[in-house]
Design a protein around this motif. Structure first.
Motif, PDB file in Angstrom:
ATOM      1  N   MET A  78       0.811  -1.214   0.000  1.00 16.65           N
ATOM      2  CA  MET A  78       0.000   0.000   0.000  1.00 16.65           C
ATOM      3  C   MET A  78       0.844   1.263   0.000  1.00 16.65           C
ATOM      4  SD  MET A  78      -3.011  -1.354   2.443  1.00 16.65           S
ATOM      5  CE  MET A  78      -4.218  -0.340   1.630  1.00 16.65           C
ATOM      6  N   ALA A  79       2.154   1.114   0.058  1.00 19.61           N
ATOM      7  CA  ALA A  79       3.024   2.287   0.047  1.00 19.61           C
ATOM      8  C   ALA A  79       2.978   2.906  -1.346  1.00 19.61           C
ATOM      9  CB  ALA A  79       4.455   1.882   0.395  1.00 19.61           C
ATOM     10  N   ALA A  80       2.900   4.222  -1.393  1.00 19.22           N
ATOM     11  CA  ALA A  80       2.806   4.909  -2.678  1.00 19.22           C
ATOM     12  C   ALA A  80       3.154   6.378  -2.504  1.00 19.22           C
ATOM     13  CB  ALA A  80       1.395   4.781  -3.240  1.00 19.22           C
ATOM     14  N   TYR A  81       3.305   7.033  -3.614  1.00 16.56           N
ATOM     15  CA  TYR A  81       3.468   8.482  -3.622  1.00 16.56           C
ATOM     16  C   TYR A  81       2.236   9.066  -2.961  1.00 16.56           C
ATOM     17  CZ  TYR A  81       4.188  13.181  -5.521  1.00 16.56           C
ATOM     18  OH  TYR A  81       4.377  14.520  -5.670  1.00 16.56           O
ATOM     19  N   ASN A  82       2.422   9.846  -1.921  1.00 18.81           N
ATOM     20  CA  ASN A  82       1.278  10.236  -1.102  1.00 18.81           C
ATOM     21  C   ASN A  82       0.679  11.596  -1.423  1.00 18.81           C
ATOM     22  OD1 ASN A  82       3.325  11.746  -0.061  1.00 18.81           O
ATOM     23  ND2 ASN A  82       2.964  11.223   2.064  1.00 18.81           N
ATOM     24  N   HIS A  83       1.029  12.163  -2.536  1.00 11.75           N
ATOM     25  CA  HIS A  83       0.404  13.412  -2.960  1.00 11.75           C
ATOM     26  C   HIS A  83      -0.304  13.140  -4.289  1.00 11.75           C
ATOM     27  CE1 HIS A  83       2.407  15.626   0.187  1.00 11.75           C
ATOM     28  NE2 HIS A  83       3.544  15.083  -0.182  1.00 11.75           N
ATOM     29  N   VAL A  84      -1.351  12.333  -4.228  1.00 12.99           N
ATOM     30  CA  VAL A  84      -1.995  11.827  -5.425  1.00 12.99           C
ATOM     31  C   VAL A  84      -2.384  12.953  -6.381  1.00 12.99           C
ATOM     32  CG1 VAL A  84      -3.949  10.496  -6.305  1.00 12.99           C
ATOM     33  CG2 VAL A  84      -2.788   9.777  -4.225  1.00 12.99           C
ATOM     34  N   GLY A  85      -2.946  14.016  -5.865  1.00 12.98           N
ATOM     35  CA  GLY A  85      -3.360  15.116  -6.716  1.00 12.98           C
ATOM     36  C   GLY A  85      -2.214  15.777  -7.450  1.00 12.98           C
ATOM     37  N   ASP A  86      -1.019  15.680  -6.899  1.00 10.12           N
ATOM     38  CA  ASP A  86       0.154  16.290  -7.529  1.00 10.12           C
ATOM     39  C   ASP A  86       0.918  15.315  -8.423  1.00 10.12           C
ATOM     40  OD1 ASP A  86      -0.331  18.647  -6.207  1.00 10.12           O
ATOM     41  OD2 ASP A  86       1.085  18.260  -4.588  1.00 10.12           O
ATOM     42  N   SER A  87       0.440  14.090  -8.549  1.00  2.38           N
ATOM     43  CA  SER A  87       1.224  13.081  -9.265  1.00  2.38           C
ATOM     44  C   SER A  87       1.436  13.435 -10.733  1.00  2.38           C
ATOM     45  CB  SER A  87       0.586  11.704  -9.130  1.00  2.38           C
ATOM     46  OG  SER A  87      -0.697  11.689  -9.703  1.00  2.38           O
ATOM     47  N   PHE A  88       0.529  14.200 -11.329  1.00  2.00           N
ATOM     48  CA  PHE A  88       0.723  14.598 -12.727  1.00  2.00           C
ATOM     49  C   PHE A  88       1.726  15.743 -12.841  1.00  2.00           C
ATOM     50  CE2 PHE A  88      -3.525  12.607 -13.020  1.00  2.00           C
ATOM     51  CZ  PHE A  88      -3.192  11.594 -13.902  1.00  2.00           C
ATOM     52  N   LEU A  89       1.926  16.477 -11.764  1.00  2.00           N
ATOM     53  CA  LEU A  89       2.916  17.556 -11.757  1.00  2.00           C
ATOM     54  C   LEU A  89       4.302  17.041 -11.414  1.00  2.00           C
ATOM     55  CD1 LEU A  89       0.848  20.263  -9.852  1.00  2.00           C
ATOM     56  CD2 LEU A  89       1.279  20.138 -12.315  1.00  2.00           C
ATOM     57  N   HIS A  90       4.357  15.996 -10.616  1.00  2.00           N
ATOM     58  CA  HIS A  90       5.620  15.422 -10.152  1.00  2.00           C
ATOM     59  C   HIS A  90       5.715  13.976 -10.634  1.00  2.00           C
ATOM     60  CE1 HIS A  90       6.078  18.954  -7.625  1.00  2.00           C
ATOM     61  NE2 HIS A  90       4.835  18.774  -7.244  1.00  2.00           N
ATOM     62  N   VAL A  91       5.678  13.812 -11.930  1.00  2.00           N
ATOM     63  CA  VAL A  91       5.607  12.483 -12.534  1.00  2.00           C
ATOM     64  C   VAL A  91       6.801  11.621 -12.142  1.00  2.00           C
ATOM     65  CG1 VAL A  91       5.562  11.226 -14.723  1.00  2.00           C
ATOM     66  CG2 VAL A  91       4.203  13.304 -14.449  1.00  2.00           C
ATOM     67  N   ASN A  92       8.008  12.160 -12.236  1.00  2.00           N
ATOM     68  CA  ASN A  92       9.204  11.371 -11.924  1.00  2.00           C
ATOM     69  C   ASN A  92       9.195  10.908 -10.469  1.00  2.00           C
ATOM     70  OD1 ASN A  92      11.758  10.245 -12.776  1.00  2.00           O
ATOM     71  ND2 ASN A  92      12.687  11.725 -11.372  1.00  2.00           N
ATOM     72  N   GLU A  93       8.839  11.797  -9.564  1.00  2.32           N
ATOM     73  CA  GLU A  93       8.793  11.432  -8.153  1.00  2.32           C
ATOM     74  C   GLU A  93       7.741  10.355  -7.895  1.00  2.32           C
ATOM     75  OE1 GLU A  93       8.465  13.600  -3.790  1.00  2.32           O
ATOM     76  OE2 GLU A  93       8.478  14.812  -5.598  1.00  2.32           O
ATOM     77  N   ALA A  94       6.590  10.476  -8.547  1.00  2.59           N
ATOM     78  CA  ALA A  94       5.542   9.471  -8.399  1.00  2.59           C
ATOM     79  C   ALA A  94       5.985   8.131  -8.975  1.00  2.59           C
ATOM     80  CB  ALA A  94       4.254   9.949  -9.081  1.00  2.59           C
ATOM     81  N   LEU A  95       6.657   8.151 -10.132  1.00  4.21           N
ATOM     82  CA  LEU A  95       7.158   6.906 -10.720  1.00  4.21           C
ATOM     83  C   LEU A  95       8.201   6.243  -9.831  1.00  4.21           C
ATOM     84  CD1 LEU A  95       7.443   7.815 -14.505  1.00  4.21           C
ATOM     85  CD2 LEU A  95       5.954   6.093 -13.472  1.00  4.21           C
ATOM     86  N   THR A 120      -4.136   3.335  -7.554  1.00  2.00           N
ATOM     87  CA  THR A 120      -4.717   4.644  -7.347  1.00  2.00           C
ATOM     88  C   THR A 120      -5.637   4.982  -8.512  1.00  2.00           C
ATOM     89  OG1 THR A 120      -4.220   7.010  -7.208  1.00  2.00           O
ATOM     90  CG2 THR A 120      -2.635   5.661  -8.391  1.00  2.00           C
ATOM     91  N   SER A 121      -6.585   5.821  -8.261  1.00  8.73           N
ATOM     92  CA  SER A 121      -7.474   6.255  -9.336  1.00  8.73           C
ATOM     93  C   SER A 121      -6.730   7.090 -10.369  1.00  8.73           C
ATOM     94  CB  SER A 121      -8.638   7.061  -8.761  1.00  8.73           C
ATOM     95  OG  SER A 121      -8.156   8.231  -8.122  1.00  8.73           O
ATOM     96  N   GLU A 122      -5.534   7.537 -10.048  1.00 16.44           N
ATOM     97  CA  GLU A 122      -4.752   8.337 -10.979  1.00 16.44           C
ATOM     98  C   GLU A 122      -4.377   7.560 -12.241  1.00 16.44           C
ATOM     99  OE1 GLU A 122      -4.224  11.737 -10.442  1.00 16.44           O
ATOM    100  OE2 GLU A 122      -5.613  11.224  -8.849  1.00 16.44           O
ATOM    101  N   VAL A 123      -4.402   6.225 -12.197  1.00 17.90           N
ATOM    102  CA  VAL A 123      -4.063   5.450 -13.384  1.00 17.90           C
ATOM    103  C   VAL A 123      -5.086   5.658 -14.500  1.00 17.90           C
ATOM    104  CG1 VAL A 123      -2.798   3.687 -12.088  1.00 17.90           C
ATOM    105  CG2 VAL A 123      -5.214   3.320 -12.639  1.00 17.90           C
ATOM    106  N   TYR A 124      -6.278   6.142 -14.169  1.00 20.60           N
ATOM    107  CA  TYR A 124      -7.304   6.392 -15.172  1.00 20.60           C
ATOM    108  C   TYR A 124      -7.158   7.763 -15.825  1.00 20.60           C
ATOM    109  CZ  TYR A 124      -9.420   2.357 -12.966  1.00 20.60           C
ATOM    110  OH  TYR A 124      -9.646   1.116 -12.468  1.00 20.60           O
ATOM    111  N   GLY A 125      -6.252   8.594 -15.309  1.00 21.85           N
ATOM    112  CA  GLY A 125      -6.103   9.930 -15.850  1.00 21.85           C
ATOM    113  C   GLY A 125      -7.330  10.770 -15.560  1.00 21.85           C
ATOM    114  N   TYR A 126      -7.438  11.886 -16.227  1.00 22.95           N
ATOM    115  CA  TYR A 126      -8.607  12.754 -16.045  1.00 22.95           C
ATOM    116  C   TYR A 126      -9.779  12.143 -16.789  1.00 22.95           C
ATOM    117  CZ  TYR A 126     -11.780  16.670 -16.239  1.00 22.95           C
ATOM    118  OH  TYR A 126     -12.898  17.455 -16.127  1.00 22.95           O
ATOM    119  N   GLN A 127     -10.834  11.860 -16.083  1.00 24.22           N
ATOM    120  CA  GLN A 127     -12.038  11.280 -16.677  1.00 24.22           C
ATOM    121  C   GLN A 127     -13.221  12.208 -16.404  1.00 24.22           C
ATOM    122  OE1 GLN A 127     -12.189   8.513 -18.516  1.00 24.22           O
ATOM    123  NE2 GLN A 127     -10.072   7.866 -18.180  1.00 24.22           N
TER     124      GLN A 127
END
Length: 150
Positions: A78-95, A120-127
């Motif tokens: 369950m460990a993950a990049y914890n700023h889900v809303g910012d994951s598109f701005l900080h792509v490298n850090e999230a990856l 995360t729901s972020e895998v669906y991109g903006y829907q």
């Protein structure tokens, strides 16, 4: 004794609830928490002394050596990049946190029966429609005419 369970991100909101539930069911729970994350760990304070706690950062492969040779029946990752809303701005850090961190975990813990990877729901991109469904394709892929393997 119950099954040997590893919960990465075990001090996060969902992870802490899962950890407490598994413990209440009699499982032998080990949680991996990011080192120096004492604020989040308060969620586990009622059971802190009764579970095994490993402080590590999945992005730091050296910190994972303490897992070398360990066997777990189940792993709840369950460990993950914890700023889900910012994951598109900080792509490298999230990856690094999500993809590389998962690869690093599997490098050191490869003796297990079941592995559950929370996403995360972020895998669906903006829907534009909700709820999300597993067959949805991120609009950016569709616009580029890319095929997505499912």
């Amino acid at each position: 004794m119950g099954k040997r369970i590893l919960v990465t991100g075990g001090s996060g909101f969902i992870g802490s609830h899962l950890t407490k539930k598994l413990f209440s069911l009699g499982e032998e729970v080990t949680v991996m928490v990011k080192y120096k994350s004492l604020i989040d760990n308060v969620r586990l304070s009622p059971i802190w002394d009764q579970i095994e706690v490993i402080e590590a950062d999945l992005k730091n492969i050296d910190s994972l050596r303490q897992l070398n040779g360990r066997k777990f029946d189940h792993i709840y990752h369950m460990a993950a990049y914890n700023h889900v809303g910012d994951s598109f701005l900080h792509v490298n850090e999230a990856l690094l946190a999500n993809a590389v961190g998962t690869a690093n975990l599997l490098e050191y813990v490869n003796d297990f029966e079941k592995f559950l990877y929370m996403s995360t729901s972020e895998v669906y991109g903006y829907q534009t429609s909700v709820p999300f469904q597993e067959d949805m394709i991120p609009p950016s892929f569709a616009l580029l005419g890319r095929k997505v393997c499912r």
